[in-house]
Design a protein around this motif. Structure first.
Motif, PDB file in Angstrom:
ATOM      1  N   TYR A 228     -52.465 -16.891 139.843  1.00 18.91           N
ATOM      2  CA  TYR A 228     -53.756 -17.418 139.274  1.00 18.91           C
ATOM      3  C   TYR A 228     -54.735 -16.036 139.160  1.00 18.91           C
ATOM      4  N   ASP A 229     -54.802 -15.775 137.659  1.00 17.44           N
ATOM      5  CA  ASP A 229     -55.412 -14.249 137.513  1.00 17.44           C
ATOM      6  C   ASP A 229     -56.812 -14.076 138.034  1.00 17.44           C
ATOM      7  N   PHE A 230     -57.820 -15.250 137.776  1.00 16.01           N
ATOM      8  CA  PHE A 230     -59.182 -15.153 138.200  1.00 16.01           C
ATOM      9  C   PHE A 230     -59.455 -15.033 139.871  1.00 16.01           C
ATOM     10  N   ALA A 231     -58.229 -15.615 140.401  1.00 21.04           N
ATOM     11  CA  ALA A 231     -58.528 -15.151 141.914  1.00 21.04           C
ATOM     12  C   ALA A 231     -58.480 -13.913 142.323  1.00 21.04           C
ATOM     13  N   PHE A 232     -58.008 -12.870 141.736  1.00 18.82           N
ATOM     14  CA  PHE A 232     -57.880 -11.472 141.879  1.00 18.82           C
ATOM     15  C   PHE A 232     -59.160 -11.105 141.706  1.00 18.82           C
ATOM     16  N   LEU A 233     -59.833 -11.333 140.458  1.00 19.62           N
ATOM     17  CA  LEU A 233     -60.965 -10.947 140.089  1.00 19.62           C
ATOM     18  C   LEU A 233     -62.235 -11.465 141.216  1.00 19.62           C
ATOM     19  N   ASN A 234     -62.143 -12.767 141.447  1.00 25.40           N
ATOM     20  CA  ASN A 234     -63.038 -13.423 142.618  1.00 25.40           C
ATOM     21  C   ASN A 234     -62.727 -12.766 143.916  1.00 25.40           C
ATOM     22  N   ARG A 235     -61.673 -12.639 144.504  1.00 24.56           N
ATOM     23  CA  ARG A 235     -61.416 -12.167 145.819  1.00 24.56           C
ATOM     24  C   ARG A 235     -61.818 -10.479 145.798  1.00 24.56           C
ATOM     25  N   GLY A 236     -61.644  -9.952 144.743  1.00 22.02           N
ATOM     26  CA  GLY A 236     -62.013  -8.442 144.638  1.00 22.02           C
ATOM     27  C   GLY A 236     -63.517  -8.303 144.559  1.00 22.02           C
ATOM     28  N   ILE A 237     -64.499  -9.259 143.822  1.00 24.34           N
ATOM     29  CA  ILE A 237     -65.799  -9.331 144.005  1.00 24.34           C
ATOM     30  C   ILE A 237     -66.029  -9.588 145.445  1.00 24.34           C
ATOM     31  N   ALA A 238     -65.636 -10.639 146.051  1.00 24.78           N
ATOM     32  CA  ALA A 238     -66.067 -10.919 147.405  1.00 24.78           C
ATOM     33  C   ALA A 238     -65.840  -9.610 148.414  1.00 24.78           C
ATOM     34  N   LEU A 239     -64.722  -9.299 148.280  1.00 25.12           N
ATOM     35  CA  LEU A 239     -64.456  -7.917 149.041  1.00 25.12           C
ATOM     36  C   LEU A 239     -65.422  -6.786 148.707  1.00 25.12           C
ATOM     37  N   TYR A 240     -65.852  -6.415 147.582  1.00 22.92           N
ATOM     38  CA  TYR A 240     -66.905  -5.557 147.034  1.00 22.92           C
ATOM     39  C   TYR A 240     -68.205  -5.844 147.607  1.00 22.92           C
ATOM     40  N   TYR A 241     -68.639  -7.129 147.569  1.00 21.68           N
ATOM     41  CA  TYR A 241     -69.899  -7.496 148.279  1.00 21.68           C
ATOM     42  C   TYR A 241     -69.948  -7.483 149.717  1.00 21.68           C
ATOM     43  N   GLY A 242     -68.652  -7.861 150.235  1.00 21.85           N
ATOM     44  CA  GLY A 242     -68.449  -7.792 151.566  1.00 21.85           C
ATOM     45  C   GLY A 242     -68.190  -6.258 152.215  1.00 21.85           C
ATOM     46  N   ASP A 243     -68.534  -5.138 151.412  1.00 21.87           N
ATOM     47  CA  ASP A 243     -68.123  -3.993 151.961  1.00 21.87           C
ATOM     48  C   ASP A 243     -66.893  -3.457 152.411  1.00 21.87           C
ATOM     49  N   ARG A 244     -66.056  -3.981 151.600  1.00 23.51           N
ATOM     50  CA  ARG A 244     -64.624  -3.546 151.850  1.00 23.51           C
ATOM     51  C   ARG A 244     -64.034  -3.118 150.640  1.00 23.51           C
ATOM     52  N   ALA A 245     -64.824  -2.146 149.824  1.00 24.27           N
ATOM     53  CA  ALA A 245     -64.464  -1.515 148.496  1.00 24.27           C
ATOM     54  C   ALA A 245     -63.076  -1.076 148.437  1.00 24.27           C
ATOM     55  N   ASP A 246     -62.393  -0.591 149.366  1.00 25.30           N
ATOM     56  CA  ASP A 246     -61.044  -0.064 149.125  1.00 25.30           C
ATOM     57  C   ASP A 246     -60.138  -1.398 148.738  1.00 25.30           C
ATOM     58  N   LEU A 247     -60.361  -2.402 149.648  1.00 21.95           N
ATOM     59  CA  LEU A 247     -59.272  -3.441 149.256  1.00 21.95           C
ATOM     60  C   LEU A 247     -59.664  -4.334 147.955  1.00 21.95           C
ATOM     61  N   ALA A 248     -61.224  -4.218 147.577  1.00 28.07           N
ATOM     62  CA  ALA A 248     -61.525  -4.565 146.305  1.00 28.07           C
ATOM     63  C   ALA A 248     -61.079  -4.002 145.101  1.00 28.07           C
ATOM     64  N   THR A 249     -60.940  -2.569 145.436  1.00 25.74           N
ATOM     65  CA  THR A 249     -60.358  -1.899 144.224  1.00 25.74           C
ATOM     66  C   THR A 249     -59.046  -2.526 143.704  1.00 25.74           C
ATOM     67  N   ASP A 250     -58.182  -2.765 144.907  1.00 23.61           N
ATOM     68  CA  ASP A 250     -57.018  -3.037 144.482  1.00 23.61           C
ATOM     69  C   ASP A 250     -56.897  -4.383 143.721  1.00 23.61           C
ATOM     70  N   ASP A 251     -57.628  -5.333 144.157  1.00 23.56           N
ATOM     71  CA  ASP A 251     -57.665  -6.684 143.397  1.00 23.56           C
ATOM     72  C   ASP A 251     -58.308  -6.524 142.239  1.00 23.56           C
ATOM     73  N   LEU A 252     -59.294  -5.675 141.860  1.00 22.52           N
ATOM     74  CA  LEU A 252     -60.153  -5.556 140.851  1.00 22.52           C
ATOM     75  C   LEU A 252     -59.133  -4.908 139.820  1.00 22.52           C
ATOM     76  N   ALA A 253     -58.261  -4.040 140.306  1.00 20.66           N
ATOM     77  CA  ALA A 253     -57.224  -3.077 139.186  1.00 20.66           C
ATOM     78  C   ALA A 253     -56.372  -3.871 138.845  1.00 20.66           C
ATOM     79  N   THR A 254     -55.768  -4.979 139.877  1.00 19.00           N
ATOM     80  CA  THR A 254     -54.887  -5.732 139.469  1.00 19.00           C
ATOM     81  C   THR A 254     -55.430  -6.784 138.058  1.00 19.00           C
ATOM     82  N   PHE A 255     -56.534  -7.158 138.393  1.00 21.17           N
ATOM     83  CA  PHE A 255     -57.223  -8.084 137.452  1.00 21.17           C
ATOM     84  C   PHE A 255     -57.229  -7.113 136.010  1.00 21.17           C
TER      85      PHE A 255
END
Length: 295
Positions: free
Chosen positions: A135-162
């Motif tokens: 489910y492609d957009f779950a990577f985008l949305n989880r990445g955005i959640a991690l970004y706004y949740g101040d977990r940018a290193d994990l966010a980068t992985d998800d957003l890069a996957t998307f």
């Protein structure tokens, strides 16, 4: 029942497509260098479809799975007209009836991000990907959640996957850039320069990329916003995107007042189902939080 749901969705999409074909960009006002969007109207067809779902949901003959599907699709319609509380209620109802409903987890997770309930958002997107790992957009949305949740290193992985699933999309490139910028600014700039090479040269958002790279000015971007636009709807959607990212640009520069004004302009478009609209209010809240804490 599935055929009836499909018929409602087909009728709605056809109506929206017809509405979007009316060329009226000249009706948009201009103030200084800023174009003021004509707020997107609420679709009568969406309202009619909601009413139809309301009728169908009263039927006692529905199975739990059919009822879950109806709640989910009505929730999507509520989201599209800005009725977020009713949408979230429908997604929660869908999940009670069908606990393995990946799409409903994804949709309710977006609401948790907007409410800054990040732990619940992570759990919702994790559930989506547990049920449907593709489910492609779950990577985008989880990445955005991690970004706004101040977990940018994990966010980068998800957003890069998307991003890797469509490296011609400038907006995917920008979200990866935002996450990387929080923990590795030098790498963020290098990767954004590389990403620019895979985007079509005539895409209007190339100038948006250049703005973040320091290779174009705000005036350059504003002057290009109407290029290639043939309908009022397309212009309103573009302004929603442009003003959100201009808000992000000014927030990064510390120009909080100007950033707030751009986020408000993005919200004024009423393009309820765009990522940029969804998170413009969250960005506004985050700009206000430091000031609130001081007071």
């Amino acid at each position: 029942m599935r055929n009836l749901i499909s018929l409602i969705l087909f009728s709605l999409c056809a109506g929206l497509a017809a509405c979007s074909s009316v060329p009226e960009p000249e009706s948009t006002s201009q103030m200084g260098n800023l174009l003021l969007a004509e707020p997107a109207p609420v679709s009568p067809r969406s309202q009619m479809a909601i009413a139809r779902y309301n009728q169908i949901l009263t039927s006692p003959k529905l199975t739990d799975e059919e009822r879950a599907e109806l709640h989910y699709h009505r929730g999507m319609l509520y989201d599209s007209v800005g009725l977020t509380g009713l949408a979230q209620f429908d997604y929660s109802q869908a999940l009670q009836l069908k606990p393995d409903f990946a799409e409903a987890y994804n949709s309710i997770g977006i609401h948790f991000i907007q409410q800054q309930e990040f732990i619940q958002a992570y759990e919702a997107f994790d559930s989506t990907l547990d049920i449907d790992p593709e489910y492609d957009f779950a990577f985008l949305n989880r990445g955005i959640a991690l970004y706004y949740g101040d977990r940018a290193d994990l966010a980068t992985d998800d957003l890069a996957t998307f991003y890797q699933q469509d490296d011609s999309d400038p907006f995917r490139a920008l979200w990866v850039y935002f996450a990387r910028q929080q923990h590795n600014p030098e790498q963020a700039r290098t990767k954004l320069e590389q990403a620019k090479q895979t985007i079509e040269a005539d895409h209007w958002a190339i100038t948006l990329i250049d703005l973040f790279l320091g290779q174009a000015s705000e005036a350059d971007l504003l002057s290009k916003l109407i290029e290639g636009v043939s309908t009022q709807q397309a212009l309103t959607e573009r302004l929603c995107e442009a003003y959100f990212y201009l808000g992000k640009y000014h927030a990064a520069q510390g120009n909080n007042g100007k950033a707030a004004n751009y986020f408000k302009l993005a919200l004024s478009t009423n393009v309820f189902d765009y990522v940029e609209y969804r998170y413009a209010r969250l960005e506004l809240n985050m700009l206000r939080q430091p000031q609130d804490a001081v007071n």
